[in-house]
Design a protein around this motif. Structure first.
Motif, PDB file in Angstrom:
ATOM      1  N   SER A 317       0.827  -1.204   0.000  1.00 66.72           N
ATOM      2  CA  SER A 317       0.000   0.000   0.000  1.00 66.72           C
ATOM      3  C   SER A 317       0.867   1.263   0.000  1.00 66.72           C
ATOM      4  O   SER A 317       0.579   2.224  -0.728  1.00 66.72           O
ATOM      5  N   GLY A 358     -13.917  -4.331  -5.793  1.00 62.82           N
ATOM      6  CA  GLY A 358     -12.526  -4.328  -5.360  1.00 62.82           C
ATOM      7  C   GLY A 358     -12.222  -5.367  -4.305  1.00 62.82           C
ATOM      8  O   GLY A 358     -12.846  -6.438  -4.249  1.00 62.82           O
ATOM      9  N   HIS A 359     -11.266  -5.043  -3.450  1.00 64.46           N
ATOM     10  CA  HIS A 359     -10.802  -5.958  -2.407  1.00 64.46           C
ATOM     11  C   HIS A 359     -11.939  -6.361  -1.475  1.00 64.46           C
ATOM     12  O   HIS A 359     -12.719  -5.520  -1.024  1.00 64.46           O
ATOM     13  N   ASP A 427      -8.505   2.519  -3.492  1.00 62.29           N
ATOM     14  CA  ASP A 427      -9.458   1.597  -4.108  1.00 62.29           C
ATOM     15  C   ASP A 427      -8.750   0.528  -4.932  1.00 62.29           C
ATOM     16  O   ASP A 427      -9.229  -0.601  -5.051  1.00 62.29           O
ATOM     17  N   SER A 429      -4.712  -0.904  -6.686  1.00 60.21           N
ATOM     18  CA  SER A 429      -3.268  -0.992  -6.551  1.00 60.21           C
ATOM     19  C   SER A 429      -2.645  -0.735  -7.921  1.00 60.21           C
ATOM     20  O   SER A 429      -3.328  -0.783  -8.947  1.00 60.21           O
ATOM     21  N   LYS A 455      -6.218  -6.191  -3.886  1.00 59.57           N
ATOM     22  CA  LYS A 455      -6.866  -5.092  -4.594  1.00 59.57           C
ATOM     23  C   LYS A 455      -6.704  -5.262  -6.105  1.00 59.57           C
ATOM     24  O   LYS A 455      -5.675  -5.761  -6.561  1.00 59.57           O
TER      25      LYS A 455
END
Length: 509
Positions: A317, A358-359, A427, A429, A455
């Motif tokens: 991240s 997303g994730h 939101d 990567s 992600k």
């Protein structure tokens, strides 16, 4: 398919072979598939084997050059024209220390030549080892070494060495696609296992393996039923090794050839200078998750769980936000020009917002430059019969809804640059699976949901492997492979390959 059986003389010297007479009780055999490549004559084989020594010498020369370049640039940047004798000697010793570190990290082992990832890992590990060696040596003997020199010399050497290895890798890959610089492989196992392993090796000629023969149990070699299922012996395999002058014997997850038999086979192959590899039958799992650990006198294969949270994801991240922010600043002029062109060439908003998943199944608004007319969704139904997509996604090479500017934006993937904002928001990567639509997620099987453990990405394995030209199954397989095996090193490799894929415009429409 040609069948052979060992004669009594062959059991002694592993060389004599004769066809099996009809009606005779047959011993275990090795068989050669009908589609086996032509056997290379001995004289040609001796010439072909020279590529290993040539590659090693080229790698050594490249590493020496990289160390000289890195040391020279560091000296010039740190000291300018005022270089004292001590640092001049240190710059001269750097290439020797660099070669020693690369050698200790197995950077010159022939089995890794042309493989790519392992070669690059050995160089990175050598850079870390060299930095530690300089630090420990300077502390132990109280030697004052300028930090600026070390900080510049080692990374520059590492980058130069990786670039030169990449050039070597490209050169040998071109030769391997022409059928040169290959390792001849004898595959041992059951019929279906041999077929699977052969297919995987043939799909990746750049890895340098070509199957020239297969060794099967008696019953697997024929379609008709056999009265008895006999396994092969080590002598049968060695006869095939001698006959075809193979470089590698690959055992395809065969329980009949294990334990003491496999150990005896390894001893015999070691005497011949032939490499033995064993396929565990585990697919789509990368090396970092696999380790061999001795337990109770046995070498057990351990499969680590994929990293789905914790420190590695925090590091990813941070990496995404820092690198994403730098890229966003760098492409800001491109974003402004593109926004202006979209606005003046077609009616409608500059940005296109679409709901993606997303994730962990969380939905978000993905941003793109608008490349279609405003009523594109309403016109989609009338074009459905012309769909050229993969069965789930709608794709059309010459889509009439795409604007004139939109065609160029899609060709060079400029329309996806606003997703850098999604990366900064968290939101998405920089690297990850393709962000799916809610309609796609509704069609997922249970195992397909694993792709949402990470992600979605601005780019990914799907981006560097064909993009819209992939089938739905291929796209899903790549996404699952990434979710199970991701790492920062893999992300860097994908980012590097993305630039090539975008410039090559493969599968972009």
């Amino acid at each position: 398919m040609t069948e052979f059986v060992m004669s009594e003389e062959g059991l002694a010297d592993s060389a004599a072979l004769r066809p099996a007479p009809s009606g005779e009780r047959r011993r275990p055999v090795w068989v050669v598939p009908d589609e086996v490549p032509a056997i290379v004559p001995r004289a040609a084989r001796l010439t072909e084997a020279r590529w290993v020594s040539k590659y090693r010498w080229a790698a050594l020369a490249g590493d020496v050059a990289a160390a000289l370049v890195g040391g020279s640039l560091a000296l010039a940047a740190r000291f300018g024209g005022q270089i004292n004798l001590g640092y001049f000697i240190l710059g001269a010793v750097l290439p020797i220390a660099w070669l020693a570190c690369v050698a200790l990290e197995r950077g010159y082992e022939s089995r890794y030549f042309g493989t790519g990832p392992e070669e690059f890992r050995s160089i990175i590990r050598a850079a870390v080892a060299l930095t530690a060696l300089v630090a420990i040596t300077s502390y132990a003997i109280k030697l004052e070494v300028a930090r600026g020199f070390v900080v510049l010399a080692v990374p520059m050497t590492c980058l130069a060495a990786m670039f030169l290895r990449w050039l070597l890798h490209r050169a040998i890959s071109r030769r391997r696609f022409d059928g040169r610089c290959m390792r001849h492989v004898l595959v041992v196992g059951r019929n279906d296992q041999v077929t699977t392993l052969r297919r995987h090796l043939e799909e990746r000629p750049a890895d340098g393996y070509v199957v020239v023969a297969s060794c099967l149990p008696r019953g697997d070699a024929f379609d008709e039923a056999e009265p008895e299922q006999l396994g092969r012996t080590e002598m049968d395999i060695l006869a095939a090794v001698d006959q075809f002058e193979v470089d590698v014997v690959a055992v395809a997850a065969d329980p009949e050839l294990a334990g003491h038999s496999l150990r005896k086979l390894s001893w015999a192959l070691e005497q011949r200078g032939v490499e033995l590899i064993v396929s565990p039958g585990i697919v789509e799992v990368a090396g970092p998750r696999i380790s061999i650990r001795p337990v109770a006198g046995l070498s057990l294969l351990h499969l680590e769980r994929p990293s789905v949270s914790g420190g590695p994801h925090l590091l990813k991240s941070i990496f995404d936000r820092i690198v994403g922010g730098l890229i966003l600043v760098g492409v800001l002029p491109v974003l402004l020009v593109t926004a202006f062109l979209v606005k003046i060439t077609s009616r409608g908003p500059v940005l296109f917002k679409q709901t993606r998943v997303g994730h962990a199944g969380e939905r978000f608004q993905m941003l793109k430059f608008r490349t279609m007319v405003v009523d594109a969704e309403e016109r989609k139904s009338e074009l459905q019969k012309l769909n050229e997509g993969n069965g789930v996604l709608f794709k059309l090479r010459d889509d009439p809804r795409v604007t004139r500017v939109g065609k160029y934006l899609r060709r060079f993937s400029i329309d996806e640059l606003p997703q850098l904002v999604n990366v900064l928001r968290g939101d998405m990567s920089l690297v990850g699976p393709r962000p799916p639509l809610p309609a796609e997620v509704a069609r997922y099987a249970i195992e397909d949901e694993r792709r949402m453990l990470v992600k979605p990405g601005l780019t990914g394995l799907w981006q560097v492997s064909g993009r819209s030209d992939l089938t739905w199954e291929e796209s899903m397989r790549l996404d699952l492979r990434y979710a199970d095996n991701w790492s920062i090193a893999l992300d860097l490799l994908i980012l590097w390959k993305t630039a090539r894929a975008v410039l090559g415009r493969d599968g972009a429409y």
